[in-house]
Design an enzyme around this catalytic site. Structure first.
Site: not given
Ligand code: PLP
Length: 464
Positions: A110-113, A116
């Site tokens: 998911a794009f949060k990688d 983060l």
């Protein structure tokens, strides 16, 4: 580069301090005092550069020497090697002038990688320099927890504790967290619901004495460094499609307004962005505001796009600050009023917002129809969040002669139920490198819904 609070009262901080701070002491969010500027010639010169080199250009002025330049560059290059696609965030074409920017090739799909993976490394570098260690604590209903864990798995100076509601996250989501066996990673399954987990995190931040002096740090989407990391892919995508000589339109599946605010920042830094489209699910506080100048909370609804299930979009405060010409006192008042009921803004300011953004709310039924339609047209399988973005792009785009780029925020394999509802005949397969996920060893502590029990567990497991 200094950072100031949207509520005008907290002291200005440098990048290093902002990285560790999270929320400002006056309750506001930090934003840079000025936005770095890039000329069209400079942006044009980035055409053909690899992702990490564009990231170095965009991120360096925000860090502004707080981390030594050579170290920063090494960190950024290392960060994006964890993405499984050589282009890091590849563009896929759906139609003439219609594109999808795949942001889901990182470790948790998911794009949060994107943010983060960088945040963990930046924090670790700053902490090493200061000879400090911190504890990260967070609650998750699924996505953010795994991205935070993957971002911190190699951090020497961080112990991380992620709480999730026992037996209430999907098996893929749980395994993405519990199969990371590094000694600084701790999963706690709380015998309660997500709100119980969140309350325990809040209570722990309010009274940190149980940690014997180790500070708690939050990595939620109000952290400025996350927004900063997300600005990069707007530039990266645009230069591939003829920017800055052509103007781009972006459609962004939105929950907390973090990702789309990054698009606004890219525009302020000099990228020609013609339109930013806010795409929400039935949790549509932003769409209702954009439609009628009234910011009003309603009940939380559970949808097929759970990562956008929010009641309040916390990062929208940053946008309100800009719409009010950075008048911190006005924002402090507005947010105070918002505690007591719905609020509106002056009509000239609202007109500015309507100039910058279009918006659409998409329900579950339409989400499934869009997944099915795109699959039929181009054999491309969207996840439910990205499908909401594509639907909004198609309905709201101003111009068909300019490219519209939808940010694809998750891999469809993360949301098999929604994809099957849309008529896909099987669970979409996990990428090859994750196909052994169901065989991997798990580690997780199951604890009662009891703050003391959780805090004792944490105190016993932090590294000295
Ligand atoms: C977090 C998330 C979003 C929403 O991002 P915001 O920055 O909160 O707007 C959208 N899609 C997916 C898959 C997410 O995990």
């Amino acid at each position: 580069m200094k950072y100031i609070s949207t509520r005008g009262q907290a002291p200005a901080l440098n990048f290093e301090e902002v990285l560790l701070a999270g929320l400002a002491s006056d309750g506001g969010l930090y934003v840079p005092e000025t936005y770095p500027q890039f000329s069209p010639e400079e942006i044009a010169s980035w055409a053909g550069l690899p992702y990490s080199e564009v990231a170095i250009k965009v991120i360096s002025p925000f860090v502004d020497g707080a981390i030594e330049q050579a170290t920063l560059e090494a960190i950024i290059r290392d960060t994006y090697t964890t993405f499984r696609h050589p282009a890091v965030t590849p563009l896929v074409q759906l139609d003439s002038n219609e594109w999808v920017l795949e942001l889901f090739h990182g470790p948790t799909l998911a794009f949060k990688d994107v943010a983060l993976q960088l945040l963990g490394r930046l924090l670790d570098a700053v902490l090493a320099k200061r000879h400090e260690r911190v504890v990260i604590m967070g609650a998750t209903s699924g996505d953010t927890g795994s991205a935070a864990i993957e971002g911190c798995r190699r951090c020497e100076n961080i112990d991380i504790f992620i709480l999730h509601p026992h037996q209430r996250v999907s098996e893929v989501q749980r395994r993405q967290m519990t199969t990371v066996l590094a000694p600084n990673i701790h999963n706690i399954a709380v015998q309660g619901n997500f709100d119980d987990c969140q309350q325990m995190v809040k209570d722990s931040f309010a009274d940190q004495s149980f940690l014997q002096g180790k500070p708690l740090v939050a990595v939620n989407s109000i952290n400025w460094a996350r927004i900063m990391a997300q600005v990069v892919y707007y530039f990266y995508a645009a230069v591939q499609l003829g920017g800055p000589h052509r103007t781009m339109q972006f459609s962004v599946p939105t929950g907390n307004f973090g990702d789309i605010f990054a698009g606004y920042v890219a525009k302020r830094m000099g990228l020609p962005v013609g339109q930013l489209i806010i795409a929400t699910n039935r949790n549509d506080i932003l769409h209702r505001f954009m439609s009628g100048n009234k910011l009003e909370k309603t009940e939380l609804m559970h949808t097929l796009s759970p990562s956008m299930d929010i009641m309040i979009s916390s990062n929208f405060e940053r946008m309100l600050f800009e719409l009010h010409d950075r008048d911190g006192a006005a924002i402090a008042q507005l947010m105070e009023d918002f505690k007591n009921g719905p609020v509106s803004i002056e009509s000239a300011r609202f007109a500015k917002a309507r100039d910058l953004f279009a918006s659409l709310a998409v329900d579950d039924e339409q989400t499934c129809q869009t997944i099915a339609a795109v699959l039929a047209e181009s054999e491309y399988l969207l996840d439910p969040h990205s499908a909401i973005g594509v639907e909004a792009a198609r309905r709201c785009r101003k111009s068909k002669d300019l490219p519209v780029i939808t940010l694809a925020t998750a891999h469809p394999a993360k949301f098999p139920d929604a994809v099957r509802k849309a008529g896909y005949p099987q669970d979409p397969p996990l990428p090859l490198h994750m196909q052994d996920l169901f065989q991997r060893e798990e580690r997780c502590a199951v604890l009662p819904k009891d703050l003391k029990a959780v805090q004792q567990f944490m105190a016993a497991h932090i590294r000295p």
